[in-house]
Design an enzyme around this catalytic site. Structure first.
Site, PDB file in Angstrom:
ATOM      1  N   ALA A 140     -11.962  56.359  48.732  1.00 43.47           N
ATOM      2  CA  ALA A 140     -11.075  55.287  49.192  1.00 43.47           C
ATOM      3  C   ALA A 140      -9.822  55.158  48.329  1.00 43.47           C
ATOM      4  O   ALA A 140      -9.096  54.179  48.429  1.00 43.47           O
ATOM      5  CB  ALA A 140     -11.841  53.965  49.221  1.00 43.47           C
ATOM      6  N   HIS A 248     -24.794  53.951  49.672  1.00 40.89           N
ATOM      7  CA  HIS A 248     -24.088  55.004  48.935  1.00 40.89           C
ATOM      8  C   HIS A 248     -25.044  56.105  48.472  1.00 40.89           C
ATOM      9  O   HIS A 248     -24.656  57.273  48.393  1.00 40.89           O
ATOM     10  CB  HIS A 248     -23.373  54.409  47.717  1.00 40.89           C
ATOM     11  CG  HIS A 248     -22.088  53.730  48.043  1.00 40.89           C
ATOM     12  ND1 HIS A 248     -22.033  52.495  48.630  1.00 40.89           N
ATOM     13  CD2 HIS A 248     -20.795  54.129  47.856  1.00 40.89           C
ATOM     14  CE1 HIS A 248     -20.766  52.148  48.792  1.00 40.89           C
ATOM     15  NE2 HIS A 248     -19.988  53.120  48.346  1.00 40.89           N
ATOM     16  N   ASP A 271     -19.873  48.982  41.840  1.00 39.22           N
ATOM     17  CA  ASP A 271     -18.637  49.498  42.429  1.00 39.22           C
ATOM     18  C   ASP A 271     -18.179  48.567  43.555  1.00 39.22           C
ATOM     19  O   ASP A 271     -17.641  49.007  44.571  1.00 39.22           O
ATOM     20  CB  ASP A 271     -18.845  50.921  42.963  1.00 39.22           C
ATOM     21  CG  ASP A 271     -17.535  51.616  43.342  1.00 39.22           C
ATOM     22  OD1 ASP A 271     -16.468  51.168  42.868  1.00 39.22           O
ATOM     23  OD2 ASP A 271     -17.581  52.578  44.122  1.00 39.22           O
TER      24      ASP A 271
END
Length: 384
Positions: A140, A248, A271
């Site tokens: 990202a 994830h 995160d």
């Protein structure tokens, strides 16, 4: 003197019952319940059978509750994070930057330096995620802002940068790594297409290193091309971040990492982005629109963005998925990052003389009941 009674106290290698944690700003002693009298204390926390654990240290967090580390707002976002994070059990953290332009990153580092004096969750320094990354695995991050590794513009911020994520292939030589080591900055490899052989060469012949969110933003493990993931799992010098939101990293991959890296080789992180602790809807990360639905945060093209999980949730997920002991799992969010950041003499475990940073967890769902930082109660679950 203050005290916590009737809790299951999680120490380095065991969980003890019938003990009282006594503290002021620092931990004074852990004594048997029979030797304790309530009149000895000015403040009493009844853990009511909950787990008493060291305060969590989140070394990789972009934002939560609608704010982000990179917000250009004179520090209001950082102050808001410091206020809300104790509700997730986090007592110390590294606000994490992204691959923006140099001026924006520098302004953010200046704000992080200033925010260290704020109350609430304590800022230990900054984690720079980029801009020295590989665009093939940018995730990202914005490709237009990525750069080759260059220590010259980090040096003025060596007092505040504690971790820097970079792709090893952006290094011209190993001078950058030596400069970071000299300044006490941990290098974390991530957002990288590096080969297994090159990764192992850098890791085995250098200092302790980190791996940024193992398995994410790197080539998938392949039996003929193990890549960075394979090197991270095999090299004992590599301490690996894991985002255990069960999105994830699959539960089976979490268990594999624990089997290969053990207690000391894993660091649990969130995160998380600004959408963490917020309802589903449209959000933002690194100047890009993010769409959040059912616990998943994705860019318009479907790319997985940061997580929306809180620290107590990723810890519970890892515990369930791996079958690891609770002391092992708690260590991955407390003493492991404290040791790697060089602050384990003050925080990271419940030991006499260390700062009184601790959390009371509900023993069923790991809900945060109380959080104490430097001896002060900064969060108490609302009762109805």
């Amino acid at each position: 003197m203050k005290a916590v009674i009737d809790g299951l106290v999680v120490l380095a290698n065991e969980i003890v019952t019938g003990q009282v944690l006594m503290y002021e700003k620092d931990i004074w002693k852990i004594v048997p319940r029979r030797a304790f009298r309530a009149g000895m204390c000015t403040e009493l926390i009844d853990a009511n059978g909950g787990f008493v654990v060291p305060g969590f240290i989140n070394e990789h967090i972009h934002g939560c509750d609608g704010v982000d580390t990179m917000d250009d707002d004179h520090g209001e976002a950082l102050a808001a994070m410091q206020k809300i994070l104790p509700s997730t059990g986090v007592t110390s953290f590294l606000p994490t930057t992204m691959t923006y332009d140099r001026k924006r990153i520098e302004r953010t580092l200046d704000r992080i330096r200033e925010a260290k004096k704020n109350p609430g969750a304590q800022i230990l320094g900054a984690h720079m995620e980029g801009p020295f990354i590989c665009n093939a695995y940018k995730g990202a991050q914005k490709a237009k802002n990525s750069l080759p590794a260059d220590f010259s513009w980090i040096e003025p911020y060596a007092d505040i940068v504690k971790i820097i994520t970079l792709a090893p292939e952006t290094l011209k030589n190993k001078t950058f790594l030596k400069q970071c080591e000299k300044k006490g900055i941990l290098v974390s490899f991530g957002h990288s297409a590096v080969s297994f052989e090159d990764a192992m060469d850098v890791m085995e012949n250098g200092p302790l290193c980190h791996i940024t969110h193992l398995f994410n933003a790197m080539a998938p493990f392949h039996h003929r091309q193990p890549g960075l993931a394979g090197a991270a799992l095999l090299c004992p010098k590599a301490h690996c971040e894991l985002i255990c939101d069960n999105l994830h990293v699959h539960p089976a991959a979490q268990k594999l990492a624990y089997t290969l890296k053990g207690r000391d080789g894993i660091l649990l992180v969130t995160d998380s982005m600004r959408a963490c602790l917020q309802p589903d809807g449209e959000s933002e990360l690194g100047g890009q629109t993010v769409y959040v639905k059912d616990g998943q945060a994705r860019l318009a093209d479907g790319t997985l963005a940061g997580s929306v999980a809180a620290m107590n949730q990723v810890i519970l997920n890892f515990l369930i998925n791996t079958g690891a002991s609770l002391p092992d799992v708690i260590a991955m969010a407390t003493i492991n990052p404290a040791r790697d950041l060089g602050v384990d003499d003050r925080i990271g475990s419940l030991e006499e003389g260390k700062q009184a940073d601790f959390v009371v967890l509900d023993s069923n769902d790991f809900r945060i009941k109380q959080t104490v930082i430097a001896g002060e109660l900064v969060y108490h679950e609302a009762t109805h």
